[in-house]
Design a protein around this motif. Structure first.
Motif, PDB file in Angstrom:
ATOM      1  N   SER A 202      61.578 -24.062 -18.536  1.00  0.00           N
ATOM      2  CA  SER A 202      60.566 -24.866 -18.273  1.00  0.00           C
ATOM      3  C   SER A 202      59.216 -24.383 -17.450  1.00  0.00           C
ATOM      4  O   SER A 202      58.321 -24.954 -17.223  1.00  0.00           O
ATOM      5  CB  SER A 202      61.104 -25.960 -17.392  1.00  0.00           C
ATOM      6  OG  SER A 202      61.903 -26.917 -18.032  1.00  0.00           O
ATOM      7  N   GLN A 203      59.311 -23.040 -16.972  1.00  0.00           N
ATOM      8  CA  GLN A 203      58.491 -22.454 -16.226  1.00  0.00           C
ATOM      9  C   GLN A 203      57.809 -21.244 -16.931  1.00  0.00           C
ATOM     10  O   GLN A 203      56.550 -21.136 -16.715  1.00  0.00           O
ATOM     11  CB  GLN A 203      58.975 -21.803 -14.852  1.00  0.00           C
ATOM     12  CG  GLN A 203      59.351 -22.856 -13.898  1.00  0.00           C
ATOM     13  CD  GLN A 203      58.245 -23.631 -13.281  1.00  0.00           C
ATOM     14  OE1 GLN A 203      57.247 -23.337 -13.097  1.00  0.00           O
ATOM     15  NE2 GLN A 203      58.590 -24.964 -13.546  1.00  0.00           N
ATOM     16  N   ILE A 204      58.533 -20.698 -17.746  1.00  0.00           N
ATOM     17  CA  ILE A 204      57.965 -19.298 -18.414  1.00  0.00           C
ATOM     18  C   ILE A 204      56.621 -19.272 -19.120  1.00  0.00           C
ATOM     19  O   ILE A 204      56.030 -18.357 -19.054  1.00  0.00           O
ATOM     20  CB  ILE A 204      59.189 -18.709 -19.285  1.00  0.00           C
ATOM     21  CG1 ILE A 204      58.788 -17.188 -19.508  1.00  0.00           C
ATOM     22  CG2 ILE A 204      59.109 -19.306 -20.556  1.00  0.00           C
ATOM     23  CD1 ILE A 204      60.072 -16.412 -20.074  1.00  0.00           C
ATOM     24  N   PRO A 205      56.412 -20.556 -19.889  1.00  0.00           N
ATOM     25  CA  PRO A 205      55.060 -20.357 -20.375  1.00  0.00           C
ATOM     26  C   PRO A 205      53.839 -20.403 -19.472  1.00  0.00           C
ATOM     27  O   PRO A 205      52.725 -19.847 -20.013  1.00  0.00           O
ATOM     28  CB  PRO A 205      55.104 -21.738 -21.292  1.00  0.00           C
ATOM     29  CG  PRO A 205      56.458 -22.135 -21.386  1.00  0.00           C
ATOM     30  CD  PRO A 205      57.126 -21.706 -20.224  1.00  0.00           C
ATOM     31  N   ASP A 206      54.253 -20.668 -18.244  1.00  0.00           N
ATOM     32  CA  ASP A 206      52.924 -20.484 -17.228  1.00  0.00           C
ATOM     33  C   ASP A 206      52.893 -19.256 -16.678  1.00  0.00           C
ATOM     34  O   ASP A 206      52.225 -19.180 -15.688  1.00  0.00           O
ATOM     35  CB  ASP A 206      53.201 -21.602 -16.232  1.00  0.00           C
ATOM     36  CG  ASP A 206      52.493 -23.287 -16.831  1.00  0.00           C
ATOM     37  OD1 ASP A 206      51.862 -23.063 -17.931  1.00  0.00           O
ATOM     38  OD2 ASP A 206      52.930 -24.344 -16.143  1.00  0.00           O
ATOM     39  N   ILE A 207      53.649 -18.145 -17.250  1.00  0.00           N
ATOM     40  CA  ILE A 207      53.459 -16.920 -16.602  1.00  0.00           C
ATOM     41  C   ILE A 207      52.194 -16.271 -16.591  1.00  0.00           C
ATOM     42  O   ILE A 207      51.930 -15.634 -15.808  1.00  0.00           O
ATOM     43  CB  ILE A 207      54.539 -16.312 -17.321  1.00  0.00           C
ATOM     44  CG1 ILE A 207      54.783 -14.716 -16.526  1.00  0.00           C
ATOM     45  CG2 ILE A 207      54.033 -15.606 -18.782  1.00  0.00           C
ATOM     46  CD1 ILE A 207      56.000 -13.843 -17.279  1.00  0.00           C
ATOM     47  N   ASP A 208      51.399 -16.959 -17.378  1.00  0.00           N
ATOM     48  CA  ASP A 208      49.877 -16.578 -17.437  1.00  0.00           C
ATOM     49  C   ASP A 208      49.170 -16.911 -16.369  1.00  0.00           C
ATOM     50  O   ASP A 208      47.803 -16.462 -16.113  1.00  0.00           O
ATOM     51  CB  ASP A 208      49.079 -16.951 -18.888  1.00  0.00           C
ATOM     52  CG  ASP A 208      49.294 -18.442 -19.135  1.00  0.00           C
ATOM     53  OD1 ASP A 208      49.703 -19.178 -18.051  1.00  0.00           O
ATOM     54  OD2 ASP A 208      48.774 -18.887 -20.031  1.00  0.00           O
ATOM     55  N   THR A 209      49.833 -17.572 -15.390  1.00  0.00           N
ATOM     56  CA  THR A 209      49.209 -18.015 -14.064  1.00  0.00           C
ATOM     57  C   THR A 209      48.654 -16.704 -13.235  1.00  0.00           C
ATOM     58  O   THR A 209      47.871 -16.919 -12.605  1.00  0.00           O
ATOM     59  CB  THR A 209      49.869 -19.097 -13.263  1.00  0.00           C
ATOM     60  OG1 THR A 209      50.115 -20.070 -14.257  1.00  0.00           O
ATOM     61  CG2 THR A 209      49.318 -19.434 -11.948  1.00  0.00           C
ATOM     62  N   VAL A 210      49.465 -15.822 -13.656  1.00  0.00           N
ATOM     63  CA  VAL A 210      49.249 -14.252 -12.833  1.00  0.00           C
ATOM     64  C   VAL A 210      47.935 -13.861 -12.936  1.00  0.00           C
ATOM     65  O   VAL A 210      47.421 -13.158 -12.322  1.00  0.00           O
ATOM     66  CB  VAL A 210      50.295 -13.437 -13.005  1.00  0.00           C
ATOM     67  CG1 VAL A 210      51.751 -13.991 -12.669  1.00  0.00           C
ATOM     68  CG2 VAL A 210      50.532 -13.061 -14.421  1.00  0.00           C
ATOM     69  N   LEU A 211      47.438 -14.295 -14.288  1.00  0.00           N
ATOM     70  CA  LEU A 211      45.950 -13.944 -14.552  1.00  0.00           C
ATOM     71  C   LEU A 211      45.026 -14.167 -13.541  1.00  0.00           C
ATOM     72  O   LEU A 211      43.824 -13.757 -13.422  1.00  0.00           O
ATOM     73  CB  LEU A 211      45.526 -14.186 -15.805  1.00  0.00           C
ATOM     74  CG  LEU A 211      46.331 -13.842 -17.064  1.00  0.00           C
ATOM     75  CD1 LEU A 211      46.002 -14.635 -18.426  1.00  0.00           C
ATOM     76  CD2 LEU A 211      46.203 -12.328 -17.160  1.00  0.00           C
ATOM     77  N   LYS A 212      45.065 -15.384 -12.814  1.00  0.00           N
ATOM     78  CA  LYS A 212      44.238 -15.702 -11.878  1.00  0.00           C
ATOM     79  C   LYS A 212      43.975 -14.523 -10.670  1.00  0.00           C
ATOM     80  O   LYS A 212      43.087 -14.789  -9.994  1.00  0.00           O
ATOM     81  CB  LYS A 212      44.792 -17.249 -11.222  1.00  0.00           C
ATOM     82  CG  LYS A 212      43.836 -17.676 -10.473  1.00  0.00           C
ATOM     83  CD  LYS A 212      43.958 -19.123 -10.482  1.00  0.00           C
ATOM     84  CE  LYS A 212      42.989 -20.267  -9.899  1.00  0.00           C
ATOM     85  NZ  LYS A 212      43.360 -21.679  -9.738  1.00  0.00           N
ATOM     86  N   LEU A 213      45.118 -13.850 -10.486  1.00  0.00           N
ATOM     87  CA  LEU A 213      45.025 -12.785  -9.620  1.00  0.00           C
ATOM     88  C   LEU A 213      43.679 -11.880  -9.990  1.00  0.00           C
ATOM     89  O   LEU A 213      43.368 -11.031  -9.207  1.00  0.00           O
ATOM     90  CB  LEU A 213      46.217 -12.174  -9.233  1.00  0.00           C
ATOM     91  CG  LEU A 213      47.465 -12.764  -8.888  1.00  0.00           C
ATOM     92  CD1 LEU A 213      48.911 -12.229  -8.779  1.00  0.00           C
ATOM     93  CD2 LEU A 213      47.369 -13.527  -7.545  1.00  0.00           C
ATOM     94  N   ARG A 214      43.659 -11.883 -11.241  1.00  0.00           N
ATOM     95  CA  ARG A 214      42.461 -10.629 -11.713  1.00  0.00           C
ATOM     96  C   ARG A 214      41.074 -11.596 -11.367  1.00  0.00           C
ATOM     97  O   ARG A 214      40.414 -11.049 -10.773  1.00  0.00           O
ATOM     98  CB  ARG A 214      42.465 -10.275 -13.084  1.00  0.00           C
ATOM     99  CG  ARG A 214      44.020  -9.414 -13.355  1.00  0.00           C
ATOM    100  CD  ARG A 214      44.274  -8.986 -14.779  1.00  0.00           C
ATOM    101  NE  ARG A 214      42.923  -8.286 -15.247  1.00  0.00           N
ATOM    102  CZ  ARG A 214      42.837  -7.865 -16.182  1.00  0.00           C
ATOM    103  NH1 ARG A 214      43.641  -8.012 -17.316  1.00  0.00           N
ATOM    104  NH2 ARG A 214      41.670  -6.912 -16.425  1.00  0.00           N
ATOM    105  N   ASN A 215      40.870 -12.614 -12.244  1.00  0.00           N
ATOM    106  CA  ASN A 215      39.580 -13.351 -11.946  1.00  0.00           C
ATOM    107  C   ASN A 215      39.626 -14.531 -12.674  1.00  0.00           C
ATOM    108  O   ASN A 215      40.602 -14.830 -13.612  1.00  0.00           O
ATOM    109  CB  ASN A 215      38.519 -12.481 -12.190  1.00  0.00           C
ATOM    110  CG  ASN A 215      38.349 -12.067 -13.555  1.00  0.00           C
ATOM    111  OD1 ASN A 215      38.349 -12.808 -14.669  1.00  0.00           O
ATOM    112  ND2 ASN A 215      38.371 -10.643 -13.785  1.00  0.00           N
TER     113      ASN A 215
END
Length: 326
Positions: A41-54
């Motif tokens: 239920s969480q893993i598709p949102d792993i792309d949230t880490v992209l916010k650390l870039r810009n």
């Protein structure tokens, strides 16, 4: 949906899985399925880490490839490779099936938000956004918390969450009916509208409205299906001037334009630079439009600074751009 709601959805799905005899009859399968449904239920949102870039990379990619058809197939296999070695006695097929269900439901419920997903990739890059459920819906979250509490108090989790999901399906249908009533009212108020976007809020009877006809943009709200137009702007096509064409090459403005379907634009000329601003009209809040893209260019049309994202005051925007107009 937000992270918290996806977590409680994973727990609820793990409880529902106990109705599966293969899960209920094996402690290893029960435990591994609960872990897998929460993780799935969480893993598709792993792309949230992209916010650390810009923000530009995040806006372009969040809920994109990680929510695509290939990803929905791949994520359960990734989780199985991690979880199954710790539970070798678990029923592998049923563990995969419930993990797949968790991933699929994550992507499926995100379609009902105004933000949407690119769930049809690789066949289409179109954003699928039905706009009937807010990213955080307190009723859906509260129903899940209630179900989990009832489980903790000793109720059968399978039947508890089966009933809970029946209530949630009815709630979704009620949201569709409410949105359709608002849509009908908007069409009455703006009979010549060529496009209408209705976005939910955290309150059941309140909606945000952005609409357009051939000449104007309209921004409004609906409360109990009563539509109120709050702002309107002349719809002026974006000109192909050297300043704007140079600004469009900036990654932040490019990301904004790839995501926002309804916006207006401004160009300001200062003593030693230009400022190009695009403003998304879907998210009006207290008279302010917080989702923007701003590009500043020098007199030679070279980029100086840019930003895209949510900003709730001009002062904060200036800090992000690190330039104060003369």
């Amino acid at each position: 949906m937000d992270t918290g709601t996806h977590v409680v959805m994973g727990i609820a799905l793990g409880g529902l899985a106990t109705l599966d005899p293969a899960v209920f009859s094996s402690h290893a399968t029960t435990t591994s399925v609960l872990i897998a449904t929460i993780a799935g239920s969480q893993i598709p949102d792993i792309d949230t880490v992209l916010k650390l870039r810009n923000n530009a990379i995040y806006i372009r990619n969040h809920r994109g490839i990680t929510h695509s058809i290939p990803a929905v197939i791949l994520w359960p296999l990734v989780l199985l490779a991690v979880i199954y070695p710790f539970f070798p006695n678990a029923n592998l097929f049923h563990l995969w099936a419930w993990t797949f269900a968790a991933v699929f439901i994550h992507v499926f419920v995100d379609i009902f938000n105004a933000y949407g997903t690119q769930a049809l990739r690789p066949f289409s890059t179109k954003w699928v956004a039905l706009g009937v459920i807010n990213t955080f819906d307190p009723i859906i979250f509260g129903i899940h918390i209630l179900g989990i509490a009832i489980w903790v108090l000793g109720a059968n989790p399978g039947y508890t969450f089966l009933i809970m999901y029946g209530v949630i399906v009815a709630y979704y249908l009620a949201r569709f009916r409410a949105k359709n009533r608002v849509l009908g009212e908007v069409r009455r108020v703006i009979p010549n509208a060529t496009e209408i976007i209705i976005a939910p809020t955290m309150r059941f009877h309140q909606w945000r409205i952005a609409a357009m006809n051939k000449k104007q943009f309209f921004v409004g709200k609906a409360v109990n299906s009563q539509v109120e137009i709050l702002d309107h702007f002349n719809r002026i096509p974006v000109p192909k001037t050297p300043v704007i064409e140079a600004a469009k090459k900036d990654k932040n403005l490019s990301a904004f334009l790839s995501f926002s379907p309804v916006y207006r634009w401004e160009v300001d000329e200062y003593i030693d630079f230009y400022e190009v601003r695009f403003i998304d009209l879907r998210y009006r809040s207290n008279g302010h439009y917080p989702f923007v893209a701003v590009v500043q260019l020098d007199c030679n049309l070279k980029p100086i600074s840019s930003y895209t994202g949510w900003v709730f005051s001009e002062k904060k925007l200036r800090k992000k751009l690190s330039i104060i107009p003369s």
